[in-house]
Design an enzyme around this catalytic site. Structure first.
Site, PDB file in Angstrom:
ATOM      1  N   ARG A  75       0.862  -1.197   0.000  1.00 59.94           N
ATOM      2  CA  ARG A  75       0.000   0.000   0.000  1.00 59.94           C
ATOM      3  C   ARG A  75       0.894   1.241   0.000  1.00 59.94           C
ATOM      4  NH1 ARG A  75      -3.775   0.128   5.074  1.00 59.94           N
ATOM      5  NH2 ARG A  75      -4.954  -1.469   3.962  1.00 59.94           N
ATOM      6  N   ARG A 144      -1.293   6.891   9.532  1.00 65.24           N
ATOM      7  CA  ARG A 144      -1.417   6.313   8.189  1.00 65.24           C
ATOM      8  C   ARG A 144      -1.515   7.412   7.130  1.00 65.24           C
ATOM      9  NH1 ARG A 144      -3.599   0.984   8.325  1.00 65.24           N
ATOM     10  NH2 ARG A 144      -2.792  -0.038  10.184  1.00 65.24           N
ATOM     11  N   LYS A 207      -3.183   1.622  14.914  1.00 65.75           N
ATOM     12  CA  LYS A 207      -3.186   2.507  13.755  1.00 65.75           C
ATOM     13  C   LYS A 207      -3.791   3.859  14.112  1.00 65.75           C
ATOM     14  CE  LYS A 207      -5.842  -0.334  11.378  1.00 65.75           C
ATOM     15  NZ  LYS A 207      -6.779  -0.962  10.436  1.00 65.75           N
ATOM     16  N   LYS A 209      -5.433   7.492  12.169  1.00 63.00           N
ATOM     17  CA  LYS A 209      -5.852   8.041  10.876  1.00 63.00           C
ATOM     18  C   LYS A 209      -6.259   9.509  10.977  1.00 63.00           C
ATOM     19  CE  LYS A 209      -7.329   3.576   9.197  1.00 63.00           C
ATOM     20  NZ  LYS A 209      -8.439   2.749   8.697  1.00 63.00           N
ATOM     21  N   CYS A 430     -15.365  -2.856   0.264  1.00 64.33           N
ATOM     22  CA  CYS A 430     -13.969  -3.115   0.635  1.00 64.33           C
ATOM     23  C   CYS A 430     -13.435  -4.275  -0.203  1.00 64.33           C
ATOM     24  CB  CYS A 430     -13.872  -3.431   2.121  1.00 64.33           C
ATOM     25  SG  CYS A 430     -14.517  -5.063   2.502  1.00 64.33           S
ATOM     26  N   CYS A 436      -8.206 -10.649   1.568  1.00 62.50           N
ATOM     27  CA  CYS A 436      -8.250 -10.185   2.958  1.00 62.50           C
ATOM     28  C   CYS A 436      -8.423 -11.370   3.910  1.00 62.50           C
ATOM     29  CB  CYS A 436      -9.387  -9.195   3.164  1.00 62.50           C
ATOM     30  SG  CYS A 436      -9.438  -8.660   4.883  1.00 62.50           S
ATOM     31  N   CYS A 475     -16.567  -7.818   6.558  1.00 68.73           N
ATOM     32  CA  CYS A 475     -16.499  -8.095   8.001  1.00 68.73           C
ATOM     33  C   CYS A 475     -16.767  -6.787   8.735  1.00 68.73           C
ATOM     34  CB  CYS A 475     -15.145  -8.702   8.376  1.00 68.73           C
ATOM     35  SG  CYS A 475     -13.846  -7.504   8.690  1.00 68.73           S
ATOM     36  N   CYS A 479     -13.804  -1.258   6.641  1.00 73.11           N
ATOM     37  CA  CYS A 479     -12.879  -0.618   5.691  1.00 73.11           C
ATOM     38  C   CYS A 479     -13.595   0.193   4.605  1.00 73.11           C
ATOM     39  CB  CYS A 479     -11.985  -1.662   5.052  1.00 73.11           C
ATOM     40  SG  CYS A 479     -10.994  -2.557   6.260  1.00 73.11           S
TER      41      CYS A 479
HETATM   42 FE1  SRM Z   1      -8.947  -1.616   6.515  1.00 70.24          FE
HETATM   43  C1  SRM Z   1      -7.562  -4.229   8.144  1.00 70.24           C
HETATM   44  C2  SRM Z   1      -8.267  -3.021   3.566  1.00 70.24           C
HETATM   45  C3  SRM Z   1      -9.678   1.314   5.009  1.00 70.24           C
HETATM   46  C4  SRM Z   1     -10.543  -0.567   9.364  1.00 70.24           C
HETATM   47  N1  SRM Z   1      -8.013  -3.299   5.966  1.00 70.24           N
HETATM   48  C5  SRM Z   1      -7.468  -4.238   6.786  1.00 70.24           C
HETATM   49  C6  SRM Z   1      -6.671  -5.276   5.997  1.00 70.24           C
HETATM   50  C7  SRM Z   1      -5.260  -4.790   5.907  1.00 70.24           C
HETATM   51  C8  SRM Z   1      -6.757  -6.725   6.509  1.00 70.24           C
HETATM   52  C9  SRM Z   1      -5.675  -7.156   7.466  1.00 70.24           C
HETATM   53  O1  SRM Z   1      -5.493  -6.556   8.550  1.00 70.24           O
HETATM   54  O2  SRM Z   1      -5.002  -8.129   7.157  1.00 70.24           O
HETATM   55  C10 SRM Z   1      -7.403  -5.169   4.628  1.00 70.24           C
HETATM   56  C11 SRM Z   1      -6.577  -5.566   3.420  1.00 70.24           C
HETATM   57  C12 SRM Z   1      -7.453  -6.194   2.372  1.00 70.24           C
HETATM   58  C13 SRM Z   1      -6.737  -6.443   1.119  1.00 70.24           C
HETATM   59  O3  SRM Z   1      -6.596  -7.630   0.743  1.00 70.24           O
HETATM   60  O4  SRM Z   1      -6.336  -5.508   0.445  1.00 70.24           O
HETATM   61  C14 SRM Z   1      -7.908  -3.736   4.693  1.00 70.24           C
HETATM   62  N2  SRM Z   1      -8.842  -0.941   4.654  1.00 70.24           N
HETATM   63  C15 SRM Z   1      -8.627  -1.702   3.549  1.00 70.24           C
HETATM   64  C16 SRM Z   1      -8.857  -0.919   2.277  1.00 70.24           C
HETATM   65  C17 SRM Z   1      -7.908  -1.291   1.149  1.00 70.24           C
HETATM   66  C18 SRM Z   1     -10.321  -1.095   1.850  1.00 70.24           C
HETATM   67  C19 SRM Z   1     -10.646  -0.673   0.453  1.00 70.24           C
HETATM   68  O5  SRM Z   1     -11.229  -1.521  -0.242  1.00 70.24           O
HETATM   69  O6  SRM Z   1     -10.371   0.442   0.049  1.00 70.24           O
HETATM   70  C20 SRM Z   1      -8.675   0.511   2.830  1.00 70.24           C
HETATM   71  C21 SRM Z   1      -7.253   0.986   2.788  1.00 70.24           C
HETATM   72  C22 SRM Z   1      -7.130   2.384   3.289  1.00 70.24           C
HETATM   73  C23 SRM Z   1      -5.758   2.961   3.146  1.00 70.24           C
HETATM   74  O7  SRM Z   1      -5.399   3.286   2.033  1.00 70.24           O
HETATM   75  O8  SRM Z   1      -5.068   3.120   4.156  1.00 70.24           O
HETATM   76  C24 SRM Z   1      -9.087   0.317   4.279  1.00 70.24           C
HETATM   77  N3  SRM Z   1      -9.857   0.119   7.116  1.00 70.24           N
HETATM   78  C25 SRM Z   1     -10.178   1.153   6.288  1.00 70.24           C
HETATM   79  C26 SRM Z   1     -11.133   2.003   6.918  1.00 70.24           C
HETATM   80  C27 SRM Z   1     -11.805   3.225   6.287  1.00 70.24           C
HETATM   81  C28 SRM Z   1     -11.022   4.483   6.504  1.00 70.24           C
HETATM   82  O9  SRM Z   1      -9.933   4.464   7.094  1.00 70.24           O
HETATM   83  O10 SRM Z   1     -11.501   5.520   6.082  1.00 70.24           O
HETATM   84  C29 SRM Z   1     -11.408   1.454   8.164  1.00 70.24           C
HETATM   85  C30 SRM Z   1     -12.458   1.969   9.184  1.00 70.24           C
HETATM   86  C31 SRM Z   1     -12.038   3.212   9.852  1.00 70.24           C
HETATM   87  C32 SRM Z   1     -11.225   2.909  11.053  1.00 70.24           C
HETATM   88  O11 SRM Z   1     -10.032   2.657  10.914  1.00 70.24           O
HETATM   89  O12 SRM Z   1     -11.791   2.869  12.139  1.00 70.24           O
HETATM   90  C33 SRM Z   1     -10.577   0.272   8.284  1.00 70.24           C
HETATM   91  N4  SRM Z   1      -8.986  -2.241   8.443  1.00 70.24           N
HETATM   92  C34 SRM Z   1      -9.754  -1.709   9.443  1.00 70.24           C
HETATM   93  C35 SRM Z   1      -9.602  -2.524  10.615  1.00 70.24           C
HETATM   94  C36 SRM Z   1     -10.246  -2.262  12.003  1.00 70.24           C
HETATM   95  C37 SRM Z   1      -9.371  -1.394  12.834  1.00 70.24           C
HETATM   96  C38 SRM Z   1      -9.824  -1.306  14.262  1.00 70.24           C
HETATM   97  O13 SRM Z   1      -9.934  -0.202  14.780  1.00 70.24           O
HETATM   98  O14 SRM Z   1     -10.045  -2.357  14.875  1.00 70.24           O
HETATM   99  C39 SRM Z   1      -8.754  -3.599  10.259  1.00 70.24           C
HETATM  100  C40 SRM Z   1      -8.302  -4.766  11.151  1.00 70.24           C
HETATM  101  C41 SRM Z   1      -7.165  -4.400  12.040  1.00 70.24           C
HETATM  102  O15 SRM Z   1      -6.553  -3.343  11.941  1.00 70.24           O
HETATM  103  O16 SRM Z   1      -6.878  -5.234  12.898  1.00 70.24           O
HETATM  104  C42 SRM Z   1      -8.401  -3.393   8.885  1.00 70.24           C
HETATM  105 FE1  SF4 Z   2     -11.106  -7.160   5.044  1.00 68.65          FE
HETATM  106 FE2  SF4 Z   2     -13.028  -6.663   6.753  1.00 68.65          FE
HETATM  107 FE3  SF4 Z   2     -11.543  -4.688   5.846  1.00 68.65          FE
HETATM  108 FE4  SF4 Z   2     -13.250  -5.801   4.244  1.00 68.65          FE
HETATM  109  S1  SF4 Z   2     -13.773  -4.689   6.127  1.00 68.65           S
HETATM  110  S2  SF4 Z   2     -11.117  -5.355   3.752  1.00 68.65           S
HETATM  111  S3  SF4 Z   2     -13.227  -7.896   4.915  1.00 68.65           S
HETATM  112  S4  SF4 Z   2     -10.827  -6.322   7.111  1.00 68.65           S
END
Ligand code: SRM
Ligand code: SF4
Length: 555
Positions: A75, A144, A207, A209, A430, A436, A475, A479
């Site tokens: 990323r 991030r 993390k 943001k 997402c 994922c 899930c 995201c």
């Molecule tokens: Fe996310 C984890 C994809 C935005 C909350 N996110 C992941 C992971 C890396 C899975 C992992 O931990 O192994 C996913 C990778 C999937 C893949 O195969 O590519 C993933 N997140 C994404 C993306 C690519 C979704 C998308 O389709 O665009 C976004 C990348 C953003 C970036 O460029 O940095 C993405 N993730 C978000 C957002 C939305 C936002 O930030 O605006 C959220 C919710 C907002 C927030 O953070 O509260 C988000 N991602 C999570 C979480 C839950 C974090 C938590 O507070 O518990 C995880 C799981 C974790 O961190 O343990 C996670």
């Molecule tokens: Fe993966 Fe859940 Fe984030 Fe979708 S919302 S990319 S399933 S961690």
């Protein structure tokens, strides 16, 4: 503050990592496996990567007694989502050479490439480095990618506000040279002695943001960030920022102590110096008070709720050495991207493309990736990513507009753009399966076909032009920000989703879980009933989310 004995496993890995180096060098040269060592899984995230495997292939490989087919997702760090055409050309070629070929635009204005084999990580990052792109701190327990309102048409002083994304990203970068040593072959320091006054040895508990909004548009979903800056502009002058803290969307099914939360606006800063100081000190508070025992409760939103908003604000003011002013009045009216051609205040043109779920690839009748490459090769426009996973071909002079449009027409891009329904244009999914590891259900591979089934329902009630925001995730991590949508679908198991309704169009109210564990026919049935009720009972100009909130959830 967490006591030493109950630190989570990742906390120990960070402290022992020698400035995020761990045993990554050894992991990379280990030819027996395509994976990295256990502790390096956590560390590699700080370098902007995740180890993954193709979940579609798991069962077949297990049957053949084969190990998982490991690969890495990289990323990039692109503050504010702005890159040059030359950088797009490189991303295009790197995606083809080392990754799956798909360029995936994320919900935080950056790009991910999937399927990179361990031995190809270094050439990938070195190729990016040649065009001044890196993946430092794109993941991990650090600040991030900083998101920022992307469309230059949003304000005559857009560039001035947008510059904060880069300034903040630079301010909050980890000081370790590990990335440069491991991936770019910079000479290694003998004693790994870089001092990092912000992150110290343990980095943040989780993390972090940051998003920057330019009202009245809230495309960045500013209140879903740990720290939101809301630009206050009067008479085309930047007066400062409202500061909002404690947003975050993740929840865990069945764990009531986890919850999505919108950020609380706690004050206003009028100068750049004060704003950057406040931003920095919000991170130091989270560093010092965040939960380091339970990663599920480690985000700033939980720190804030535990301290209380007033106590948090007092602590911030003490650390800053100045008081925050009262927040200014702000009105958000939209989160949608401005699709198609728009002329900005400087007379420059911008073309916003809807890119379904952010996936740039070539399809038989829609060669989007080829078209974008050819446009980038012209060198006549910048590429800006939006937080809705879309792309703006931007900063185009009136003379060059025709040339860009010619290519858009040549490949049928404009024609296809006109076919997307309002619902589709307002959709986000997402990544989810197959890459994922946390996905419980499909998202980006499924939402497009589900939308095709929802569209006729909307047509049935003459709601086809309604800009209803629909978002799906595989899930509850959130995201695709489904809890901030008018219709949110959150995966619970393969083929099943919780249905959330009642979020507002502007991103200032979260939705509420309405029905649990629905299969496709049940989702369609529920939506059909809601659309019928909405059409019959809505007040003039009442949006679907507001209607559901007032008439369905709180009758
Ligand atoms: Fe996310 C984890 C994809 C935005 C909350 N996110 C992941 C992971 C890396 C899975 C992992 O931990 O192994 C996913 C990778 C999937 C893949 O195969 O590519 C993933 N997140 C994404 C993306 C690519 C979704 C998308 O389709 O665009 C976004 C990348 C953003 C970036 O460029 O940095 C993405 N993730 C978000 C957002 C939305 C936002 O930030 O605006 C959220 C919710 C907002 C927030 O953070 O509260 C988000 N991602 C999570 C979480 C839950 C974090 C938590 O507070 O518990 C995880 C799981 C974790 O961190 O343990 C996670
Ligand atoms: Fe993966 Fe859940 Fe984030 Fe979708 S919302 S990319 S399933 S961690």
């Amino acid at each position: 503050m967490s006591s030493k004995q109950n630190l989570s496993a990742v906390e120990h890995i960070k402290v022992q990592s020698k400035g995020l180096r761990g045993t990554l060098q050894e992991s990379l040269t280990d030819e027996i496996t395509g994976s990295v060592r256990e502790a390096d899984h956590a560390l590699i995230k700080f370098h902007g990567m995740y180890e993954q495997d193709d979940r579609d292939l798991r069962a077949e490989r297990a049957d053949k007694k084969l190990d998982k087919l490991y690969s890495f997702m990289v990323r990039l760090r692109i503050p504010g989502g702005l890159i040059s055409p030359q950088q797009w050309v490189s991303i295009h070629h790197i995606a083809g050479e080392y990754a799956t070929g798909v360029i995936k635009i994320t919900t935080r204005q950056t790009v991910q490439l999937h399927g990179i084999l361990k031995g190809d990580i270094k050439p990938t990052l070195q190729s990016f480095s040649k065009v001044a792109l890196d993946s430092i701190a794109a993941c991990g327990d650090v600040n991030r990618n900083v998101a920022c309102a992307s469309h230059p048409h949003q304000s005559p002083i857009h560039a001035q506000i947008h510059a904060y994304a880069d300034k903040i990203s630079q301010l909050l970068l980890p000081k370790t040279r590990a990335f440069y040593e491991i991936w770019l072959d910079e000479e290694q320091l003998a004693d790994y002695s870089e001092e990092d006054p912000l992150y110290q040895e343990r980095y943040l508990p989780r993390k972090f943001k940051i998003g920057i909004a330019i009202p009245p548009n809230n495309e960045v979903d500013v209140l879903t960030n740990d720290l939101g800056l809301i630009a206050i502009i009067e008479d085309n002058e930047h007066k400062g920022f409202n500061i909002a803290v404690g947003g975050g969307l993740s929840a865990t099914h069945g764990n009531a102590s986890t919850y999505p939360r919108l950020a609380s606006v706690i004050g206003f800063t009028d100068t750049e110096e004060k704003t950057l100081k406040a931003v920095y000190e919000v991170l130091t508070i989270q560093r010092d008070y965040g939960n380091r025992a339970d990663r599920k409760l480690a985000r700033l939103k939980y720190t804030l709720d535990k301290m209380g908003v007033d106590a948090f604000k007092n602590e911030l003011e003490n650390r800053c050495g100045f008081a925050l002013e009262a927040p200014k009045e702000v009105l958000f009216t939209a989160r949608q991207d401005e699709y198609g051609w728009v002329k900005d205040f400087r007379g420059l043109w911008h073309y916003t493309l809807f890119i379904e779920n952010g996936r740039v690839t070539d399809e038989d009748t829609y060669p989007l990736k080829t078209a974008l490459l050819e446009i980038a090769e012209l060198g006549k426009c910048n590429f800006r990513f939006t937080s809705n996973q879309n792309l703006i071909l931007s900063d185009i002079t009136p003379d060059n507009k025709k040339t860009v449009q010619k290519l858009l027409s040549k490949y049928g891009i404009t024609e296809k753009q006109d076919t997307f329904s309002a619902l589709r244009r307002n959709s986000i999914a997402c990544v989810a399966l197959p890459t994922c590891p946390l996905a419980l259900a499909e998202a980006q591979r499924y939402l497009p076909s589900l939308i095709s089934k929802i569209e006729p329902l909307l047509e049935k009630y003459q709601l086809g032009n309604d800009d209803i925001i629909i978002r799906m995730t595989g899930c509850p991590n959130g995201c695709g920000r489904p809890y901030a949508a008018e219709i949110g679908l959150v995966g619970t198991s393969l083929g099943h989703y919780n249905l959330h309704i009642g979020g507002d169009r502007e991103g200032t109210r979260l939705n509420v879980k309405y029905k649990e564990q629905l299969a496709e026919d049940q989702i369609l049935e529920e939506l059909d009933a809601l659309f019928a009720f909405y059409q019959q009972e809505k007040s003039p100009n009442e949006n679907f989310g507001d209607f559901c909130y007032h008439q369905v959830l709180v009758p």
